[in-house]
Structures are given as structure tokens and as C-alpha cells.
Design an enzyme around this catalytic site. Sequence first.
Site, PDB file in Angstrom:
ATOM      1  N   ASP A  39       0.823  -1.214   0.000  1.00 25.38           N
ATOM      2  CA  ASP A  39       0.000   0.000   0.000  1.00 25.38           C
ATOM      3  C   ASP A  39       0.854   1.260   0.000  1.00 25.38           C
ATOM      4  O   ASP A  39       2.044   1.225   0.296  1.00 25.38           O
ATOM      5  CB  ASP A  39      -0.897   0.006   1.247  1.00 25.38           C
ATOM      6  CG  ASP A  39      -2.204  -0.723   0.989  1.00 25.38           C
ATOM      7  OD1 ASP A  39      -2.417  -1.159  -0.156  1.00 25.38           O
ATOM      8  OD2 ASP A  39      -3.002  -0.846   1.932  1.00 25.38           O
ATOM      9  N   LYS A  61      -3.508   3.469  -2.499  1.00 26.75           N
ATOM     10  CA  LYS A  61      -4.743   4.245  -2.651  1.00 26.75           C
ATOM     11  C   LYS A  61      -4.525   5.605  -2.024  1.00 26.75           C
ATOM     12  O   LYS A  61      -4.541   5.728  -0.813  1.00 26.75           O
ATOM     13  CB  LYS A  61      -5.902   3.561  -1.919  1.00 26.75           C
ATOM     14  CG  LYS A  61      -6.302   2.240  -2.502  1.00 26.75           C
ATOM     15  CD  LYS A  61      -7.442   1.665  -1.695  1.00 26.75           C
ATOM     16  CE  LYS A  61      -7.467   0.167  -1.833  1.00 26.75           C
ATOM     17  NZ  LYS A  61      -7.986  -0.489  -0.652  1.00 26.75           N
ATOM     18  N   MET A 175      -8.123   9.403   8.842  1.00 29.23           N
ATOM     19  CA  MET A 175      -8.703   9.879   7.571  1.00 29.23           C
ATOM     20  C   MET A 175      -9.608  11.091   7.782  1.00 29.23           C
ATOM     21  O   MET A 175     -10.648  11.213   7.142  1.00 29.23           O
ATOM     22  CB  MET A 175      -9.493   8.749   6.885  1.00 29.23           C
ATOM     23  CG  MET A 175      -8.618   7.574   6.488  1.00 29.23           C
ATOM     24  SD  MET A 175      -9.555   6.159   5.896  1.00 29.23           S
ATOM     25  CE  MET A 175     -10.109   5.426   7.429  1.00 29.23           C
TER      26      MET A 175
HETATM   27  N1  SAH Z   1      -4.375   0.529   8.745  1.00 26.39           N
HETATM   28  C1  SAH Z   1      -3.843   1.839   9.043  1.00 26.39           C
HETATM   29  C2  SAH Z   1      -4.843   2.943   8.791  1.00 26.39           C
HETATM   30  C3  SAH Z   1      -5.215   3.113   7.334  1.00 26.39           C
HETATM   31  S1  SAH Z   1      -6.312   4.430   7.082  1.00 26.39           S
HETATM   32  C4  SAH Z   1      -3.367   1.864  10.498  1.00 26.39           C
HETATM   33  O1  SAH Z   1      -3.615   0.920  11.250  1.00 26.39           O
HETATM   34  O2  SAH Z   1      -2.727   2.842  10.884  1.00 26.39           O
HETATM   35  C5  SAH Z   1      -5.208   5.723   6.643  1.00 26.39           C
HETATM   36  C6  SAH Z   1      -5.152   6.775   7.729  1.00 26.39           C
HETATM   37  O3  SAH Z   1      -4.279   6.367   8.772  1.00 26.39           O
HETATM   38  C7  SAH Z   1      -4.609   8.107   7.280  1.00 26.39           C
HETATM   39  O4  SAH Z   1      -5.596   8.892   6.647  1.00 26.39           O
HETATM   40  C8  SAH Z   1      -4.195   8.722   8.594  1.00 26.39           C
HETATM   41  O5  SAH Z   1      -5.300   9.219   9.310  1.00 26.39           O
HETATM   42  C9  SAH Z   1      -3.681   7.494   9.348  1.00 26.39           C
HETATM   43  N2  SAH Z   1      -2.216   7.365   9.249  1.00 26.39           N
HETATM   44  C10 SAH Z   1      -1.530   6.389   8.668  1.00 26.39           C
HETATM   45  N3  SAH Z   1      -0.206   6.568   8.813  1.00 26.39           N
HETATM   46  C11 SAH Z   1      -0.056   7.698   9.542  1.00 26.39           C
HETATM   47  C12 SAH Z   1       1.057   8.409  10.063  1.00 26.39           C
HETATM   48  N4  SAH Z   1       2.311   7.999   9.858  1.00 26.39           N
HETATM   49  N5  SAH Z   1       0.825   9.536  10.775  1.00 26.39           N
HETATM   50  C13 SAH Z   1      -0.433   9.955  11.011  1.00 26.39           C
HETATM   51  N6  SAH Z   1      -1.521   9.327  10.551  1.00 26.39           N
HETATM   52  C14 SAH Z   1      -1.349   8.208   9.830  1.00 26.39           C
END
Ligand code: SAH
Length: 258
Positions: A39, A61, A175
Site C-alpha cells: 500500500d 490508494k 482519515m
Molecule cells: N491501517 C492503518 C490505517 C489506514 S487508514 C493503520 O492501522 O494505521 C489511513 C489513515 O491512517 C490516514 O488517513 C491517517 O489518518 C492514518 N495514518 C496512517 N499513517 C499515519 C502516520 N504515519 N501519521 C499519522 N496518521 C497516519
Amino acid sequence: MRESASGKVFIVGAGPGDPELITIKAMRRIEQADVILYDRLINKELLGYASSYAELVYCGKAPGSHAMSQQLINEALVHYASQGKTVVRLKGGDPLVFGRGAEEALALAAQGISYEIVPGITSAIGAAAAAGISVTHRDYAASFACVTGSRCHGDKMAIRWDLLAHSVDTLAIYMGVSELPAIREELLKHGKASSTPVALIERGTTPSQRTIIGTLADIHTLALSMKLSNPALIIIGEVVSVREQLLQAEQHAAALIS
Ligand code: SAH
């Protein structure tokens, strides 16, 4: 390439950004993979641990633009596993926290393909820790919730901001960057105090992490003026104020030592 009669898919969490925050199990699966479907939010450094024969397939995505539809990703997983390959589906954070890992697992199960989930540190936990925020705290927060700030067309579950405003002490919203003004309004409308502290953590756990601190009263204007961008987490709750105490204590200790 190692091939056997039936392949297996590992749905793997890559952790929140810092490549060192991946699990040993996840790392081993990366090293053993014939194919890695990865991803957008995973740290690309992790792909450097794949074997030289591994095929690397990007299925990222970005908000609003999809390199591969979920349907195509599901089909690709089935396709590679049916060829007897060891497949890693590498996702940011934890694969089952807003990661659609369950949909992929279902698609595999429906075809009789074996799979295993390898959990990861979700970004709310990783980013909060990296920003000095404890999502629970004996004096401030007995509960925290991971909430999606984005509702796409066709989503079935409504977000109960009316309940979240009162029944959860710390909210970690994924998100939510483009929805921040609407989220803020919902929480205020349902009685959350405008003085409630809020942290915005952009690119948490990476060298370019940024943390913006405000309250429900001003966080939307701060986000705008600081040009907050994805990926970012919104943390709402009194625990955010503990961060300030922590920073002050650290500065005090540093002054005493120097
Ligand atoms: N499965 C992932 C989440 C996917 S949804 C998890 O467990 O973290 C994607 C969202 O995750 C982004 O829009 C943001 O809100 C958050 N996100 C992912 N990586 C991030 C990071 N390094 N710092 C802050 N927010 C993050």
C-alpha cells in the site's frame, strides 16, 4: 522462486511509518515472500528486505485516486496464491484497523485459500506515542476509540458523533484531515467543550513528523494555516494537555542537567 501446490497469503501490518516499528514476524514474512502487494502508506524501506526474486506490486490508494480497486486487489491475491506462491499483502499500520484486511481475508476464504493475519502497530498508537501523547491516563482518560473521519459512498455504518462526544475520553480519528471542520462541528453540536485539547499529528513516527496543538475552538483554522496534509491523525481529549506537562518536565530536566 519457491512454488508449492497451494500458496498462502499473509495480510501483514507494516506499522505506522518508522520502519523499525514493524514486528519480527512481519519482517520474516517480507523476507520469505514471492510476491508483495503493498500500500501507499507503508515505508518503502521495508521493501528492501524482500528477496531478490520477489515481485513487488503497488496497489496504493491515495485519497480520491485508487491505483487498484479493492476488487482487483482481491483478485490479484487469489491469482498469485493459486499459483502456489507465498504472498504478502503489506498494509500501513495494522491491516484490520481501517485497512480492509477483513475484506481481503473474506475473498481468500471464499476461494479456499489459506491466509494469516500479522498485526501491526496502528498509526494512532504509533503517532500518539511519538508525539508524547498517552491515549489513556489514570487521571484523564479511561477509554479511547479509533474512529474514521471519512465516510465514502456506500459505507454502511454511521459515525455516532453524538455518542462519541460523551462516552469516550480520547478520540483518535483516522482519515479526518479534509473532514476536520465537519467533525469539529459535530462534536461541538453534541456538547463537547470547545476547550477540549486537540492534537494533529502529521506523518507520525517519521523524520518529518509535525504536531499541531489546539482546542476544538481553533483547531480547524490552525490546520488550515499550518497546511495540514495527509497522512495525519486527529487526537481529541484531555490527554493532549498531559503532553504539555511532559514537554515542560523534559525542558526542566534538561535545564537542570546543562
Ligand atoms: N491501517 C492503518 C490505517 C489506514 S487508514 C493503520 O492501522 O494505521 C489511513 C489513515 O491512517 C490516514 O488517513 C491517517 O489518518 C492514518 N495514518 C496512517 N499513517 C499515519 C502516520 N504515519 N501519521 C499519522 N496518521 C497516519
